[in-house]
Design a protein around this motif. Structure first.
Motif, short mmCIF file in Angstrom:
data_model
loop_
_atom_site.label_atom_id
_atom_site.label_comp_id
_atom_site.label_asym_id
_atom_site.label_seq_id
_atom_site.Cartn_x
_atom_site.Cartn_y
_atom_site.Cartn_z
N ASP A 33 -11.00 3.47 -1.37
CA ASP A 33 -11.20 2.64 -0.17
C ASP A 33 -11.11 3.48 1.11
O ASP A 33 -10.41 3.12 2.06
N ARG A 34 -11.83 4.59 1.10
CA ARG A 34 -11.92 5.52 2.23
C ARG A 34 -10.62 6.27 2.52
O ARG A 34 -10.53 7.03 3.48
N HIS A 35 -9.60 6.07 1.71
CA HIS A 35 -8.38 6.88 1.81
C HIS A 35 -8.48 8.02 0.79
O HIS A 35 -9.02 7.84 -0.30
N ILE A 36 -7.94 9.16 1.16
CA ILE A 36 -7.94 10.31 0.27
C ILE A 36 -6.51 10.55 -0.23
O ILE A 36 -5.57 10.65 0.57
N TRP A 37 -6.37 10.63 -1.55
CA TRP A 37 -5.09 10.95 -2.16
C TRP A 37 -5.19 12.33 -2.79
O TRP A 37 -6.16 12.64 -3.48
N SER A 38 -4.19 13.16 -2.56
CA SER A 38 -4.21 14.53 -3.04
C SER A 38 -2.87 14.90 -3.65
O SER A 38 -1.81 14.49 -3.15
N ASP A 52 4.54 13.45 -5.85
CA ASP A 52 3.70 14.66 -5.83
C ASP A 52 2.30 14.38 -5.30
O ASP A 52 1.49 15.30 -5.19
N ILE A 53 2.00 13.12 -5.00
CA ILE A 53 0.68 12.71 -4.52
C ILE A 53 0.82 12.07 -3.16
O ILE A 53 1.66 11.18 -2.97
N PHE A 54 0.04 12.52 -2.19
CA PHE A 54 0.16 11.99 -0.84
C PHE A 54 -1.19 11.49 -0.33
O PHE A 54 -2.25 11.93 -0.79
N CYS A 55 -1.12 10.55 0.61
CA CYS A 55 -2.32 10.04 1.26
C CYS A 55 -2.59 10.91 2.48
O CYS A 55 -1.76 11.01 3.38
N ALA A 56 -3.74 11.57 2.50
CA ALA A 56 -4.03 12.55 3.54
C ALA A 56 -4.36 11.87 4.87
O ALA A 56 -5.23 10.99 4.94
N ALA A 57 -3.67 12.28 5.91
CA ALA A 57 -3.95 11.80 7.26
C ALA A 57 -4.94 12.75 7.93
O ALA A 57 -5.24 13.83 7.42
N GLU A 58 -5.45 12.36 9.09
CA GLU A 58 -6.40 13.22 9.81
C GLU A 58 -5.79 14.57 10.14
O GLU A 58 -6.47 15.58 10.12
N SER A 59 -4.51 14.59 10.44
CA SER A 59 -3.85 15.85 10.77
C SER A 59 -3.84 16.79 9.57
O SER A 59 -3.94 18.01 9.72
#
Length: 211
Positions: A33-38, A52-59
């Motif tokens: 849903d347009r969020h990136i998890w890494s 160990d998995i985070f939702c990537a912010a613009e920063s």
């Protein structure tokens, strides 16, 4: 907090990938849903935890070439990315050579060529405009509309790299013609691959799929 479905999907594929001999997986990214998890850089894929998995912010995207590439709207049809180092792909990466498809499955799943890229978002974007994989140093960046496709792409890339390396002793592998390879890729993406996704998901596409 990470959704449990996202966590379980990433954990399942992380375990599957590292179970293969000599596969060193460093990052897994998925789009939801347009969020990136890494996965984090220091994540233990043998015991992957939700933290160990985070939702990537613009920063995060601004300072991470892989995240910046993945966040570009031009690549929203990509639902998953795997960053790894595998034996034969690493040899191609060190050689700085382009890997041209000599096998049908590489033409279909990866594209006509897997090119070399620098460790920058602009270079990775250029290399992945018409291919599902590229090399960044010893590492391989492989993509797919979901993690299943990306995992298959990694296997196909490693097999193709092995063929290329072993064939050097015999004068080199015979590359497929560009026109033929591009047709095979288009046909795979438009016909077989979509049918496969529908079958695997019981008539619906995975949540990560954007195409």
């Amino acid at each position: 907090m990470i959704d449990n479905n996202i966590y379980e999907t990433v954990r399942k594929y992380a375990e599957m990938l590292i179970s293969k001999p000599y596969y060193n997986v460093y990052r897994i990214l998925i789009r939801e849903d347009r969020h990136i998890w890494s996965t984090k850089d220091n994540a233990d894929f043998h015991r992957l935890l939700p933290e160990d998995i985070f939702c990537a912010a613009e920063s995060d995207q601004e300072k991470d070439p892989l995240l910046e590439f993945f966040a570009d709207e031009e690549f929203f049809d990509i639902g998953a990315v795997i960053l790894s180092v595998t034996p034969y792909c690493a040899r191609i990466g060190r050689s700085r050579k382009v890997l041209t498809a000599s096998l049908d499955d590489m033409a279909q799943i990866i594209g006509w060529q897997a090119r070399q890229a620098e460790n920058s978002a602009a270079s990775i974007k250029q290399a992945l405009k018409d291919a599902a994989a590229c090399f960044v140093g010893e590492a391989s960046v492989v993509t797919g509309r979901n993690l299943y496709e990306a995992a298959v792409a990694l296997d196909v890339l490693e097999k193709s790299a092995e063929v290329a390396v072993r064939a050097e002793a015999l004068g080199g592998a015979e590359p497929l013609a560009e026109k033929e390879a591009r047709y095979m890729r288009t046909h795979y993406m438009e016909k077989y691959s979509k049918a496969e996704q529908a079958f695997r998901s019981g008539g619906r596409t995975d949540k990560c799929v954007r195409r």
